[in-house]
Write a protein that holds these residues in place. Structure first.
Motif, short mmCIF file in Angstrom:
data_model
loop_
_atom_site.label_atom_id
_atom_site.label_comp_id
_atom_site.label_asym_id
_atom_site.label_seq_id
_atom_site.Cartn_x
_atom_site.Cartn_y
_atom_site.Cartn_z
N LYS A 187 11.55 10.30 23.47
CA LYS A 187 10.28 10.99 23.24
C LYS A 187 9.26 10.58 24.29
N ILE A 188 9.20 9.26 24.54
CA ILE A 188 8.22 8.77 25.53
C ILE A 188 8.57 9.31 26.91
N LEU A 189 9.86 9.23 27.26
CA LEU A 189 10.27 9.65 28.61
C LEU A 189 9.97 11.13 28.85
N ALA A 190 10.02 11.92 27.78
CA ALA A 190 9.79 13.36 27.94
C ALA A 190 8.30 13.70 27.89
N ASN A 191 7.49 12.74 27.45
CA ASN A 191 6.06 13.00 27.27
C ASN A 191 5.36 13.19 28.62
N ASP A 214 -4.56 8.57 13.12
CA ASP A 214 -3.90 7.84 12.04
C ASP A 214 -3.87 8.72 10.79
N ASP A 215 -3.16 8.27 9.80
CA ASP A 215 -3.05 9.03 8.55
C ASP A 215 -2.54 10.44 8.81
N GLY A 216 -1.44 10.53 9.45
CA GLY A 216 -0.78 11.83 9.56
C GLY A 216 -1.30 12.70 10.69
N ARG A 217 -1.99 12.11 11.62
CA ARG A 217 -2.41 12.82 12.82
C ARG A 217 -3.10 14.15 12.50
N VAL A 218 -4.22 14.05 11.83
CA VAL A 218 -4.94 15.28 11.48
C VAL A 218 -6.13 15.44 12.43
N PHE A 219 -5.81 15.73 13.61
CA PHE A 219 -6.84 15.82 14.64
C PHE A 219 -7.91 16.84 14.26
N GLY A 220 -9.16 16.44 14.38
CA GLY A 220 -10.25 17.38 14.21
C GLY A 220 -10.85 17.44 12.81
N ARG A 221 -10.11 17.00 11.81
CA ARG A 221 -10.65 17.20 10.46
C ARG A 221 -11.54 16.05 10.00
N PHE A 222 -11.05 14.81 10.25
CA PHE A 222 -11.82 13.67 9.75
C PHE A 222 -12.52 12.90 10.86
N LEU A 223 -12.79 13.55 11.93
CA LEU A 223 -13.39 12.80 13.04
C LEU A 223 -14.82 12.43 12.77
N ARG A 224 -15.12 11.19 13.12
CA ARG A 224 -16.50 10.74 12.96
C ARG A 224 -16.94 9.96 14.19
N GLY A 225 -18.22 9.84 14.37
CA GLY A 225 -18.77 8.92 15.38
C GLY A 225 -18.42 9.28 16.81
N PHE A 232 -13.36 12.92 21.74
CA PHE A 232 -12.12 13.68 21.56
C PHE A 232 -12.37 15.19 21.62
N ARG A 233 -13.50 15.59 21.06
CA ARG A 233 -13.81 17.03 21.09
C ARG A 233 -14.01 17.46 22.56
N LEU A 234 -14.71 16.58 23.27
CA LEU A 234 -14.99 16.88 24.68
C LEU A 234 -13.67 16.95 25.48
N LEU A 235 -12.81 15.96 25.23
CA LEU A 235 -11.51 15.95 25.92
C LEU A 235 -10.71 17.20 25.56
N GLY A 236 -10.85 17.61 24.32
CA GLY A 236 -10.15 18.80 23.86
C GLY A 236 -10.60 20.03 24.64
N ARG A 243 -6.11 21.35 23.52
CA ARG A 243 -5.60 20.59 22.37
C ARG A 243 -4.16 20.11 22.57
N GLU A 244 -3.38 20.97 23.23
CA GLU A 244 -1.97 20.64 23.39
C GLU A 244 -1.80 19.33 24.17
N PHE A 245 -2.58 19.23 25.23
CA PHE A 245 -2.51 18.02 26.06
C PHE A 245 -2.97 16.81 25.26
N LEU A 246 -4.03 17.03 24.51
CA LEU A 246 -4.59 15.92 23.73
C LEU A 246 -3.58 15.42 22.70
N ASP A 247 -2.86 16.35 22.10
CA ASP A 247 -1.83 15.95 21.15
C ASP A 247 -0.76 15.13 21.85
N GLU A 248 -0.46 15.54 23.07
CA GLU A 248 0.57 14.79 23.78
C GLU A 248 0.09 13.39 24.16
N LEU A 249 -1.19 13.32 24.52
CA LEU A 249 -1.79 12.01 24.83
C LEU A 249 -1.71 11.12 23.60
N ALA A 250 -2.07 11.71 22.46
CA ALA A 250 -2.05 10.93 21.23
C ALA A 250 -0.64 10.47 20.90
#
Ligand SMILES: Nc1ncnc2c1ncn2[C@@H]1O[C@H](COP(=O)(O)OP(=O)(O)OP(=O)(O)O)[C@@H](O)[C@H]1O
Ligand SMILES: [Mg+2]
Length: 371
Positions: free
Chosen positions: A104-108, A179-190, A196-200, A205-212
């Motif tokens: 998985k890492i090698l293909a990332n 964390d907690d099931g990788r729910v990007f965007g829903r519980f973001l704070r601070g 992350f929104r800016l990076l998105g 989003r696809e790239f950001l998911d891959e980074l994560a």
């Protein structure tokens, strides 16, 4: 301590010095000398001159340990040229908990990018590969060649770079939204939410998911990297490792040698001595070619144009005076480096040979000078 005694007393010798002074040549000569003394030695080299690589049979084998055919040697000489990229991939396979994670890492895509930039840092990979061969215990002596000086300190510290990159706190900060099931965007704070929104927006989003995913998978590898880093550092000061500083008798390369001596002292790294390579040799006396060759020259130039003999002798005299001057200047660099050596340190001098040092026979000649 003589070179032979040094070969017998150590497990790892590391050649350092500025560009083009002969680090690779000296490393290969020490490895060969060890094989002549009955040891099984490995020369771990970076980017050797093409002709040397060819005559050692290295170009065909890349990252593999290759045995070099030697006639009449009681020991064995092995060599390996470092290929940074495949070393990094192999490292990922080694520290990953299972092959699925590794693949998985090698293909990332993020890994591929990181691997490219880290892969370029050969000195980091050198320590990684070094760690493997040292731990394998297959060799009586490993001689490590290093890249030129601009990377010298990186080389001593580079394992730390990867650990810093993987610092848990930084990872945690990046990973918290995942964390907690990788729910990007829903519980973001601070702040991290904002970033992350800016990076998105910027990367998608696809790239950001891959980074994560990359960071998430890498998080568990952190301890593995740190352990390896610590072992490498321990290995450098285990009493069986010594550094050999290589220099040419020129201003810039001796400045680098002095810098190295200080840098190694500051880190309490053991140093066996300094090799001054490519020294022009002269008898040290002002010879009079007319006196030495006068009669012979006169006889041989009997049928030639008048004064040929005296012109020739004058040129020989000028060439000799130039060589003498050069040898004097070079010896001053040797004296200066000797002044800052410790009592147990050795100073070897190797003459500048005609032509390049690119085969076993020439390496043997260098080795004999070091013995
Ligand atoms: N004593 C010597 N006499 C003549 N030529 C030499 C001698 N030592 C090294 N050379 C030649 O000088 C060149 C540079 O040597 P080498 O590749 O070992 O240097 P290096 O310090 O490893 O260089 P780099 O920093 O680029 O890796 C090579 O062509 C080599 O054959
Ligand atoms: Mg080299």
């Amino acid at each position: 301590m003589s070179m032979d005694a040094m070969i017998r007393a150590n497990k790892l010798l590391i050649c350092v010095g500025s560009g083009g002074v002969g680090k690779t040549t000296v490393a290969a000569s020490i490895g060969l000398r060890a094989a002549r003394l009955g040891k099984k030695s490995l020369v771990l080299t970076i980017d050797p001159a093409r002709r040397l690589a060819n005559s050692l049979g290295l170009s065909r084998f890349g990252n593999e340990e290759t045995q070099i055919e030697l006639e009449d040697a009681p020991g064995e000489l092995w060599a390996m040229m470092l290929d940074a990229k495949s070393t990094f991939d192999a490292l990922i396979r080694k520290v990953s908990p299972d092959s699925e994670t590794a693949e998985k890492i090698l293909a990332n895509r993020v890994y591929r990018h990181v691997a490219d930039s880290f892969g370029g840092s050969q000195e980091y990979m050198a320590t990684e590969r070094l760690y493997d061969v040292m731990v394998s215990g297959q060799y009586d002596l490993v001689v490590l060649d290093t890249p030129p000086v601009k990377n010298a300190l990186d080389f001593l510290e580079s394992p730390g770079r990867m650990s810093r990159f993987l610092d848990r706190r930084i990872m945690q900060w990046f990973l918290s939204p995942y964390d907690d099931g990788r729910v990007f965007g829903r519980f973001l704070r601070g702040t991290s939410a904002l970033v992350f929104r800016l990076l998105g927006y910027i990367f998608g989003r696809e790239f950001l998911d891959e980074l994560a995913e990359f960071l998430y998978l890498f998080r568990d590898l952190y301890d593995g990297f740190r352990e390896r880093h610590e072992s490498v550092i321990r290995m450098f000061s285990d009493g069986l490792t010594q550094f050999v500083v290589v220099m040419a008798p020129t201003g810039p390369s001796s400045a680098v040698a002095h810098y190295f001596i200080d840098a190694l002292d500051a880190r309490k790294m053991p140093r066996s001595g300094v090799v001054v390579n490519q020294l022009h040799q002269s008898t040290g006396e002002l010879l009079d070619p007319d006196e030495l060759l006068g009669r012979l020259a006169k006889e041989l130039s009997k049928d030639l144009a008048p004064h040929t003999d005296s012109q020739l002798l004058a040129r020989l005299g000028a060439a000799h005076r130039r060589l003498l001057g050069l040898a004097k200047v070079e010896n001053r660099f040797v004296d200066r480096i000797r002044e800052c050596q410790g009592p147990n340190e050795h100073l070897w001098t190797v003459p500048r040979f005609e032509g390049e040092v690119h085969d076993i026979c020439a390496l043997d000649r260098v080795g004999k000078q070091l013995a």
